[in-house]
Design a protein around this motif. Structure first.
Motif, short mmCIF file in Angstrom:
data_model
loop_
_atom_site.label_atom_id
_atom_site.label_comp_id
_atom_site.label_asym_id
_atom_site.label_seq_id
_atom_site.Cartn_x
_atom_site.Cartn_y
_atom_site.Cartn_z
N GLY A 12 -5.56 -50.85 -15.01
CA GLY A 12 -6.74 -49.99 -14.99
C GLY A 12 -7.70 -50.63 -15.64
O GLY A 12 -7.45 -51.81 -16.14
N ARG A 15 -13.80 -48.68 -18.80
CA ARG A 15 -13.65 -47.76 -19.92
C ARG A 15 -12.31 -47.70 -19.69
O ARG A 15 -11.39 -46.37 -20.74
CB ARG A 15 -14.99 -46.84 -19.84
N GLU A 16 -11.72 -47.00 -18.64
CA GLU A 16 -9.74 -46.64 -18.37
C GLU A 16 -9.27 -47.69 -18.92
O GLU A 16 -7.78 -47.57 -18.79
CB GLU A 16 -9.62 -46.24 -16.70
N ARG A 17 -9.00 -49.20 -18.82
CA ARG A 17 -8.15 -50.07 -19.51
C ARG A 17 -7.05 -49.67 -20.50
O ARG A 17 -7.91 -49.51 -21.37
CB ARG A 17 -9.23 -51.26 -19.70
N ILE A 18 -6.02 -49.60 -20.25
CA ILE A 18 -5.10 -49.42 -21.85
C ILE A 18 -4.39 -50.89 -21.59
O ILE A 18 -4.40 -51.33 -20.64
CB ILE A 18 -4.00 -48.31 -21.32
#
Ligand code: ADP
Length: 268
Positions: A12, A15-18
């Protein structure tokens, strides 16, 4: 045979980055049998997918047999076995096992001889004409294994291949896998959530930490081969190895649970 240098993997963006994998270094020698364990979501399957060239790492480099792994190109001599069997329902067992060789354009006589050898090796002589719907889950997974072995892989990646099977079937397949490995000497990397399985089968157990993961423990299993898969679990050596790994793995499970709570609270 397999080298992971500074491997990181995020999914991702924004802000969605994991960040699943923080930084993993791992070297696996030819003929080793290594298991990877760790809390769910720590990136075990992601690591196998990156070794196979299905996914690119975000950081670092992977080499198989000295050659850099390139996205979209499965390294030569590499076989992959998934949790769900990959047999084709419209082909009989013999045709399923010979499928990879047919794709490679090998002559029929060579394919037939190879399939017969593999069926004999797995105690499935006489089953070649059956169709997948006539087989139990354990038998279908055994056929999946033979489909992969038909192409003589030097490296076998196994992603929870026994996860859906009952304990008895699982242990019988453990025995067969150990025999195949002793006979053919492939390099094997097994991802599993089952620590008993990891210790029964492998020479090394690598524990990944909760995400962003790193290698929390690289444990050499001090149980000599050949191992009897039925009695090994009762041995003192098994208990000692189990405890040494569990000491670290249990702590990572606890941390991951705390991480899940925080993630759920912030989602709520
Ligand atoms: P494990 O095998 O250890 O359970 P995975 O490798 O399946 O872990 O996944 C690691 C993390 O990466 C998890 O948080 C998962 O949700 C996430 N992830 C895996 N694949 C994808 C994907 N294709 N897109 C987005 N996130 C993914």
């Amino acid at each position: 045979m397999i080298e992971l240098r500074g491997i990181g993997k995020s999914y991702g963006s924004g802000r969605e980055r994991i960040t699943a994998i923080g930084s993993v270094d791992l070297t696996i020698g030819a003929g080793e049998f290594v298991s990877i364990v760790g809390p769910s979501g720590c990136g075990k399957s992601t690591i196998l997918n990156m070794i196979a060239g299905f996914l690119p790492p975000t950081a670092g480099q992977i080499r198989v047999n000295g050659k850099p792994v390139v996205e979209g190109r499965v390294p030569e001599g590499l076989g992959y076995i998934f949790q769900k069997d990959t047999v084709l329902p419209w082909l009989d067992v013999a045709k399923n096992i010979g499928l990879g060789l047919r794709y490679r354009g090998r002559p029929k006589a060579e394919i037939d001889a190879k399939v017969t050898d593999l069926l004999n090796m797995a105690g499935l002589a006489g089953y070649g004409g059956l169709f997948p719907h006539q087989l139990s889950g354990g038998m279908r997974q055994r056929v999946s294994l033979l489909m992969t072995l038909a192409c003589d892989p030097k490296v076998l990646l196994l992603d929870e291949p026994f996860g859906a099977l009952d304990t008895h079937t699982k242990i019988v397949l453990h025995k067969e896998l150990l025999e195949i490995w002793r006979r053919l000497g492939q390099t094997i990397v097994l991802v599993t959530h089952d620590l008993d399985e990891a210790i029964t089968l492998s020479n090394r157990v690598v524990v990944l930490s909760s995400p962003p993961s790193r290698v929390a423990l690289d444990h050499e299993v001090t149980i000599p081969h050949p191992r009897d898969v039925f009695s090994v679990r009762e041995s003192d050596a098994f208990s000692r190895n189990f405890q040494a790994v569990w000491h670290v793995l249990g702590e990572e499970f606890r941390r991951n649970q705390a991480f899940d709570h925080v993630a759920h609270r912030s989602a709520a």
